[in-house]
Design a protein around this motif. Sequence first.
Motif, PDB file in Angstrom:
ATOM      1  N   HIS A  12       1.747   3.126   2.738  1.00  0.00           N
ATOM      2  CA  HIS A  12       0.492   3.874   2.992  1.00  0.00           C
ATOM      3  C   HIS A  12      -0.170   3.609   4.293  1.00  0.00           C
ATOM      4  O   HIS A  12      -0.045   2.600   4.889  1.00  0.00           O
ATOM      5  CB  HIS A  12      -0.741   3.915   1.945  1.00  0.00           C
ATOM      6  CG  HIS A  12      -0.983   2.621   1.441  1.00  0.00           C
ATOM      7  ND1 HIS A  12      -0.191   1.886   0.647  1.00  0.00           N
ATOM      8  CD2 HIS A  12      -2.097   2.029   1.546  1.00  0.00           C
ATOM      9  CE1 HIS A  12      -0.891   0.583   0.632  1.00  0.00           C
ATOM     10  NE2 HIS A  12      -1.931   0.956   0.835  1.00  0.00           N
ATOM     11  N   LEU A  68      -6.718 -10.188   3.062  1.00  0.00           N
ATOM     12  CA  LEU A  68      -5.771 -10.193   1.520  1.00  0.00           C
ATOM     13  C   LEU A  68      -5.496 -11.912   1.430  1.00  0.00           C
ATOM     14  O   LEU A  68      -4.848 -12.080   2.328  1.00  0.00           O
ATOM     15  CB  LEU A  68      -4.566  -9.241   2.025  1.00  0.00           C
ATOM     16  CG  LEU A  68      -3.623  -9.262   0.760  1.00  0.00           C
ATOM     17  CD1 LEU A  68      -2.844  -7.904   0.858  1.00  0.00           C
ATOM     18  CD2 LEU A  68      -2.679 -10.242   0.688  1.00  0.00           C
ATOM     19  N   THR A  80       3.491  -8.623   0.578  1.00  0.00           N
ATOM     20  CA  THR A  80       2.761  -7.445   1.082  1.00  0.00           C
ATOM     21  C   THR A  80       3.715  -7.122   2.596  1.00  0.00           C
ATOM     22  O   THR A  80       4.194  -8.128   2.939  1.00  0.00           O
ATOM     23  CB  THR A  80       1.266  -7.989   1.756  1.00  0.00           C
ATOM     24  OG1 THR A  80       0.552  -8.105   0.734  1.00  0.00           O
ATOM     25  CG2 THR A  80       0.627  -6.759   2.596  1.00  0.00           C
TER      26      THR A  80
HETATM   27  O1  LIG Z   1      -0.474  -5.054  -2.768  1.00  0.00           O
HETATM   28  C1  LIG Z   1      -0.398  -5.420  -1.336  1.00  0.00           C
HETATM   29  O2  LIG Z   1       0.571  -6.350  -1.180  1.00  0.00           O
HETATM   30  C2  LIG Z   1      -0.844  -4.590  -0.431  1.00  0.00           C
HETATM   31  C3  LIG Z   1      -2.059  -4.237  -0.764  1.00  0.00           C
HETATM   32  C4  LIG Z   1      -2.808  -2.856  -0.121  1.00  0.00           C
HETATM   33  O3  LIG Z   1      -2.089  -1.974  -0.083  1.00  0.00           O
HETATM   34  C5  LIG Z   1      -3.965  -2.852   0.299  1.00  0.00           C
HETATM   35  O4  LIG Z   1      -4.696  -3.701   0.308  1.00  0.00           O
HETATM   36  O5  LIG Z   1      -4.327  -1.613   0.742  1.00  0.00           O
END
Ligand SMILES: O=C(O)CCC(=O)C(=O)O
Length: 274
Positions: free
Chosen positions: A121, A148, A161
Amino acid sequence: MVSEMDRYLFDLRGYLVLPKAIDGDHVARLNAGIDEIPAMNPGDWFGYVHRENFEASRGIAYQQIYEAGAPFEELIDHRAWIDHVKEFIGGEGTFDYNHGELFIDENFASIRGPGGAIGLHSGGHERVKRTQFRFDNGRFMCGQINILIALTPIGPGDGATMVIPGSHKSSFIHPQFAKQKIGDGASVDGVEGAIEVHLEPGDAILFVDALSHGSARRVNDGDRRILVYRYGPSWGFFRFGYRPSPELLARLTPRRRTIVWPHEPWPREPQVKP
Ligand SMILES: O=C(O)CCC(=O)C(=O)O
């Protein structure tokens, strides 16, 4: 400290890896805090922490995780990234800075077991204001910077990720993007140009949300645990309908309080100058 190399690589790739951002003791306290959250159905609350009600393929997400105690509060202005976030969101000395430095518009823990993933996305082609990448007049002015944090080892097969380096500046939609869905079991595996970002517990990824991203499918046993804190300008507001609890606001340090809630209204009575 934001180094010249950090600036260069963030501009070029749209993300940075911050190795050992969180020390081992802090990782243990964060994991213990998550262990204290009882099993819940999607949509249920534990205190002020909410289990999100999205597709099961994305795993469990505990929204408003900064409500889960001191280890999560310490992340709000953590020294490993707060200067980077401030510089990349930018806005100091401009109208972007009216209410404070920053605002966290979403924060959650994600727990994902075998088979789980999230599809590709975002991307520069969307030109979304909230998540935009901007560098103008010699400074960064991004809309949203995500931190993250890995709480478990994330290597091959763990559902890492995935990012498409440089895609925060892309003018075109990824040709495979149209076939991708964020949920419903989609993953980023096999998407041309996407790479897995492998992390040790305590490492973090800093990325502008305009970067095309998602995750690989987890094929290994056990759960992958991450935390995500999303920062934007202080005039921003919550992505979803959450609000910080009065208890959280009462116990936070002044700086953390303004990052969590920079929207404190002014007194109603006109202030008459003597
Ligand atoms: O779950 C993941 O590794 C990606 C996290 C994610 O898509 C976001 O933080 O927008």
